[in-house]
Write an enzyme that holds these catalytic residues in place. Structure first.
Site, short mmCIF file in Angstrom:
data_model
loop_
_atom_site.label_atom_id
_atom_site.label_comp_id
_atom_site.label_asym_id
_atom_site.label_seq_id
_atom_site.Cartn_x
_atom_site.Cartn_y
_atom_site.Cartn_z
N HIS A 75 -11.97 18.92 94.28
CA HIS A 75 -11.77 20.37 94.32
C HIS A 75 -12.75 21.06 93.37
O HIS A 75 -12.82 20.69 92.20
CB HIS A 75 -10.33 20.73 93.92
N TYR A 205 -2.09 28.72 91.69
CA TYR A 205 -1.15 28.97 90.61
C TYR A 205 -0.71 30.42 90.77
O TYR A 205 -1.53 31.32 90.60
CB TYR A 205 -1.82 28.79 89.24
N PRO A 297 3.48 20.73 82.49
CA PRO A 297 2.52 20.32 83.53
C PRO A 297 1.56 21.41 84.02
O PRO A 297 0.70 21.14 84.85
CB PRO A 297 3.44 19.87 84.68
N LYS A 301 -2.41 18.17 82.60
CA LYS A 301 -3.10 17.40 81.56
C LYS A 301 -2.45 16.07 81.17
O LYS A 301 -3.09 15.25 80.51
CB LYS A 301 -3.21 18.25 80.29
N TYR A 389 -9.83 23.06 82.06
CA TYR A 389 -9.18 22.53 83.26
C TYR A 389 -9.88 21.26 83.76
O TYR A 389 -9.21 20.30 84.15
CB TYR A 389 -9.13 23.60 84.35
C1 PHB Z 1 0.48 18.19 91.13
O1 PHB Z 1 -0.24 18.15 92.14
O2 PHB Z 1 1.47 17.46 91.01
C2 PHB Z 1 0.14 19.16 90.06
C3 PHB Z 1 -1.00 19.92 90.17
C4 PHB Z 1 -1.32 20.82 89.17
C5 PHB Z 1 -0.48 20.95 88.07
C6 PHB Z 1 0.64 20.17 87.95
C7 PHB Z 1 0.97 19.26 88.95
O3 PHB Z 1 -0.79 21.84 87.10
#
Ligand code: PHB
Ligand code: APR
Length: 396
Positions: A75, A205, A297, A301, A389
């Site tokens: 990505h 997000y 989460p 990280k 990130y």
């Molecule tokens: C996930 O795909 O499980 C995932 C992706 C991004 C995050 C947390 C979990 O910030």
């Protein structure tokens, strides 16, 4: 009783323990891994899924990146959605070509386990009554457990505590030798895995009046979605239909966006927590990964930080066995904690920018939106998000 000996005894076959064993093996340092769950359980557990550029590079460079390169989804950006609009953060452009890769933690575990077993590495799965001792300076470290009901004593030069947040290693350190720093958040994440194509080809997000939501994926056929919920929420209050409706509401801030729906194949609620212990070592015991720290989460990280720790630890052990120098081992905690705290800061910041805390007043709400507006409209601010990130550079 069976008695065996190795150089580094590793407790836990999660990403930290298995990567450590793999890195040590490549430089001729022997280890044995002791895991209290079965191989199937460890490999099937649904966990994280975002790999930083440096994590991917490490796996590829050390020969465990073949399937990752074939099946991982690269990505180049992520979307931040708020106030009825989506804003793309172009990770690639903002970091000079770095990206993230979507690849389930269970696959990482499978690849590492297969590599260890193919190389003749020993992993005791389903070990019972795991205990550690003798790790004081000058002591003789030992990991005791039962394998198939028989007691085993694993003697080693050092113990690596890679046994996650609920493991046995951190609580075995003498009281008073550690300081814990922590923060609870007034919410958790309800996560689902659905058998349906992702609704967008990147992560979203979404900050919404009703709470945060995240769109992620595991493959072109499997979507991973999360909803902010109360920390003590019961999963039984969330039949699939309610989850889909709530998700749709929290993502539909952008005109015409429809979430693809499909059978829910897994669901669960995780509380949100920030936690660090200092130092991450005591005598001949070294903690790595979730055993030493937990991040919420939101920044994706947890797994990457565990890998960063064991890179530092592997290098320190390799140096010790090559030259006898303990300097790097002594500095292990200090080296790791610099990264740990920066990652804590980033994870806390992403979390506070995107969630509803429940005690905000109108000022706080405007400030949160201004922060998102700033992050998505200033190149300097987006660059800071992007740099964190994709993963901060490894330090020496
Ligand atoms: C996930 O795909 O499980 C995932 C992706 C991004 C995050 C947390 C979990 O910030
Ligand atoms: N004895 C032996 N093994 C244990 C014990 C014990 N007493 N307690 C726990 N374990 C095992 C767990 O079953 C697990 O397989 O230790 C392993 C720890 O793995 P993780 O919890 O995955 O921790 P870590 O390797 O540090 O990786 C951190 O994994 O779960 C994610 O969100 C987390 O992404 C982060 C990353």
């Amino acid at each position: 009783m069976a008695s065996i000996r190795t150089q580094v005894g590793i407790v836990g076959a999660g990403p930290a323990g298995l990567t450590l064993a793999h890195l040590l093996h490549r430089r001729g340092v022997e280890s044995v891994v002791v895991e209290n769950r079965s191989r199937e359980y460890v490999q099937e557990r649904v966990r994280a899924g975002v790999l930083e550029q440096g994590t991917v590079d490490l796996f590829v460079a050390t020969g465990v990146g073949e399937r990752l390169q074939r099946e991982g989804l690269v990505h180049r950006g992520i979307e931040l959605r708020f106030a009825h609009r989506g804003h793309r953060i172009d990770l690639d452009d903002l970091t000079g070509g770095k990206t993230i890769t979507i690849y389930g933690q269970n696959r990482v575990i499978e690849d590492l386990t297969n590599a260890r077993i193919a190389a003749g590495g020993r992993i005791f799965f389903a070990a019972e009554e795991v205990r550690i001792g003798g790790f004081d300076d000058g002591g003789a470290p030992v990991i005791r457990f039962r394998a198939d009901g028989e007691p085993v004593e694993l003697q080693c030069d050092f113990i690596a505590g890679c046994d996650g947040f609920h493991g046995v290693c951190r609580p075995s350190m003498p009281a008073g030798s550690l300081t814990a720093f922590e923060r609870q958040y007034p919410f958790g994440w309800l996560g689902i895995l659905a058998e349906v194509a992702p609704s967008m080809d990147e992560l979203i997000y979404s900050r919404h009046e009703r709470g945060f939501a995240l769109h992620s994926m595991r493959s072109p056929q499997i979507t991973r979605l999360y909803l902010q919920v109360a920390p003590d929420e019961e999963i039984s209050n969330w039949p699939d239909e309610r989850i889909w409706e709530e998700l749709q509401r929290r993502f539909e801030t952008v005109d015409g966006f429809t979430l693809n729906r499909g059978p829910v194949i897994q669901k669960g609620i995780t509380p949100m927590h920030s936690f660090v212990v200092e130092p991450m070592q005591y005598g001949k015991l070294f903690l790595a990964g979730d055993a030493a720290h937990i991040v919420p989460p939101t920044g994706a990280k947890g797994l990457n930080l565990a890998i960063a720790d064991v890179r530092v630890l592997a290098r320190a052990f390799i140096e010790y066995y090559r030259s006898g120098a303990r300097e790097r081992l002594e500095r292990y905690s200090e080296i790791c904690l610099r990264r740990v705290w920066k990652v804590q800061r980033f994870s806390w910041w992403m979390t506070s920018m995107l969630h509803r805390f429940g005690d905000e007043n109108a000022f706080d709400e405007r400030r949160q939106l201004a922060e998102l507006d700033y992050v998505t409209s200033s190149r300097a601010a987006s660059q800071s998000l992007a740099e964190n990130y994709v993963g901060l550079p490894m330090e020496d």
